[in-house]
Design an enzyme around this catalytic site. Structure first.
Site, short mmCIF file in Angstrom:
data_model
loop_
_atom_site.label_atom_id
_atom_site.label_comp_id
_atom_site.label_asym_id
_atom_site.label_seq_id
_atom_site.Cartn_x
_atom_site.Cartn_y
_atom_site.Cartn_z
N TYR A 55 -7.47 -3.59 -1.57
CA TYR A 55 -7.29 -4.46 -2.74
C TYR A 55 -7.61 -3.67 -3.99
O TYR A 55 -8.72 -3.73 -4.51
CB TYR A 55 -8.17 -5.70 -2.61
N TYR A 104 2.55 -9.61 -4.52
CA TYR A 104 1.09 -9.71 -4.65
C TYR A 104 0.50 -10.62 -3.58
O TYR A 104 0.90 -11.79 -3.44
CB TYR A 104 0.74 -10.25 -6.03
#
Ligand code: ZN
Lengths: 386, 137
Positions: free
Chosen positions: A344, A294
């Protein structure tokens, strides 16, 4: 009821990623789920479980109605926003193993760029847009820390001080990720690599921690994953990808916003997740060939590499500098360009990249992938070749 | 003559933190203290995590601490705050950590572990917020 031990990814799907999708978030959700079901060779009538995570504006019932789904037996919505991205997979696996659902769809669909500016300060309300999924941030707002970048940087500064890490160290990671993005046609930064000099010339967002190039892009788009038992997945359209997933316990605070933990130079919550995950999978970091970690911000990857055992504490900058994240390195990482280079979509697009790596269909395909790891804060999954 | 209004926003008052902001108005930095077992905690909450009692009081801090972390938010610009705003985590002498600002110091002179002392700054709506600057001794 027959016992189900193994769960697999049967399908993945997505919309295009953009700065302005031109359609509703519900339409994005329906389109990415349709694409994932088609990939699996299933229809909405086969779906009996729906899972997403907080900050998605689509209601489960709206999605089910939009797609003509029938009886849904299992719903769940993970806390923590993006840090729960892979936690959804743990929820889906649990539901399938328990016999509560047979085919579970996980999705994330947002217009976080064109409809609102995700993570930015709303001057009229004094609040952060999309700030759900965090713990109480009023103490940060009162002092002028309004964005997730500011919250994360308060932690990362402790890391940088302790290990002598500079923003240029983060920059080397960005150069690698943008190189991956440059060869990924789905990426926002397709064909737009950067040098370390470009990175160092980008403006400060939070000095001296994060520059503009250290941060992910606000994006419009949707991503979906279809999971079912490995047994059923074997009869479907795609080669199944087996899943082991874990959602961390931690200590009750979201990583990006936990300013009160004893030591902010380590991701203590992710350490708990890593321990659980490797034990569940009966694997070690040495068994992993590719990682999708992440990366809302560059510094998050440094924490992730260390927490999930790919290098020792404080050694991520050397690990990056030595080229281990490259396609021919020890641990090719964020091979789609990451959330920073591709888009994103809150971490779920890193999960689908992990699936592609195991299927051997990634644009930046790593050789000989047996096991891939995907992390989002304190949730994580290992994906294995069957 | 200084007739500028204090621009920074008033603190966000919530049921569980009223004592903190009421104290700040009186230039007291109040840290929540359990009246039953004496545990200090920040941020405050409605129940003591150590003994699960809800009889919560507070202790007034002496106003000294050390810098644990600090950042300079550059973007987006924050017109309601000073242009050289430093957001910091301060470890108070009492052993709890709070978010605040460091003032009256050049950015390049801030160090982890630096000793700081408390003062208060005015906000909109007649509020005050705890702030820190390098300790004078
Ligand atoms: Zn107590």
């Amino acid at each position: 009821m027959k016992a189900i031990n193994d769960v697999a990814v049967a399908g993945i799907g997505q919309t295009e990623f953009s700065k302005n999708s031109g359609r509703s978030e519900l339409q994005l959700a329906a389109e990415c789920v349709k694409s994932a079901l088609q990939d699996a060779g299933l229809t909405p009538a086969d779906v009996d479980g729906l899972v997403t995570y907080t900050i998605d504006n689509n209601e489960e019932v709206d999605l089910a109605r939009t797609m003509g789904m029938k009886d849904i037996n299992y719903f769940s919505r993970m806390p923590f926003g993006g840090a729960g991205a892979v936690g959804t997979i743990a929820q889906a696996c649990t539901a399938i193993r328990a016999g509560m659902a047979e085919v579970v769809v996980v999705w994330r669909a947002m217009n976080e760029r064109s409809e609102y500016r995700f993570g930015q300060l709303d001057a009229t309300s004094g609040m952060t847009v999309g700030g759900g999924g965090t713990s109480d941030m009023s103490w940060a707002f009162d002092m002028g820390a309004f964005t997730p970048m500011a919250w994360q940087a308060l932690n990362a500064m402790v890391y940088m001080e302790r290990f002598g890490v500079t923003n240029a160290d983060f920059g080397r990671l960005i150069v690698q990720q943008r190189k991956y993005a440059a060869s990924n046609p789905n990426a926002y930064f397709y064909q737009r690599p950067v040098t370390l000099e470009d990175h160092q010339a980008s403006r400060w967002i939070i000095e001296p921690v994060l520059r503009k190039f250290d941060c992910c892009q606000e994006s419009d788009g949707g991503v979906a994953v279809v999971l079912t038992s490995l047994e059923r997945a074997r009869d479907l359209k795609q080669p199944p990808v087996k899943v082991v997933a874990s959602h961390g316990g931690g200590n009750g605070s979201q990583i990006a916003t936990n300013h009160y933990a004893a030591d902010l130079s380590i991701a203590s919550e992710s350490l708990v997740t890593a321990r659980n995950l490797y034990a569940m999978a009966d694997l070690t970091p040495a068994d992993i060939q590719v990682a999708e970690i992440y990366d809302a911000y560059s510094c998050s990857v440094f924490y992730g590499l260390e927490a999930f055992g790919f290098c020792d504490l404080g050694e991520a900058s050397d690990f990056v500098r030595d080229g281990h994240l490259a396609i021919d390195g020890k641990l090719p990482t964020n091979t789609h360009g990451g959330l920073i280079g591709e888009a994103y979509i809150h971490g779920l697009n890193s999960f689908t990249e992990g699936v592609r790596q195991v299927r051997k269909t990634a644009v930046n395909q790593v050789a000989n992938v047996e096991n891939a790891i995907v992390t989002s804060g304190w949730s994580a999954a290992i994906l294995s070749k069957v | 003559m200084n007739n500028e209004l204090p621009l920074r926003p008033a603190p966000i008052r919530k049921r569980d933190n009223l004592f903190f902001w009421d104290g700040a108005k009186l230039e007291e930095l109040r840290i929540q203290k359990c009246n039953c077992c004496g545990k200090l905690q920040h941020p405050p909450g409605p129940m003591c995590p150590q003994c699960l009692e809800t009889d919560m009081g507070y202790q007034v801090c002496v106003g000294r601490g050390r810098v644990y972390s600090w950042i300079i938010p550059r973007y987006p610009e924050l017109p309601m705050f000073s242009s050289d705003l430093v957001v910091a985590l301060i470890e108070l002498e009492e052993g709890v950590r709070i978010l605040s600002n460091i003032c009256d110091v050049a950015h390049e002179d801030i160090r982890q572990g630096m000793e700081v002392e408390l003062f208060f700054a005015a906000t909109q709506d007649d509020g005050k917020v705890p702030q820190f600057r390098p300790a004078t001794q």
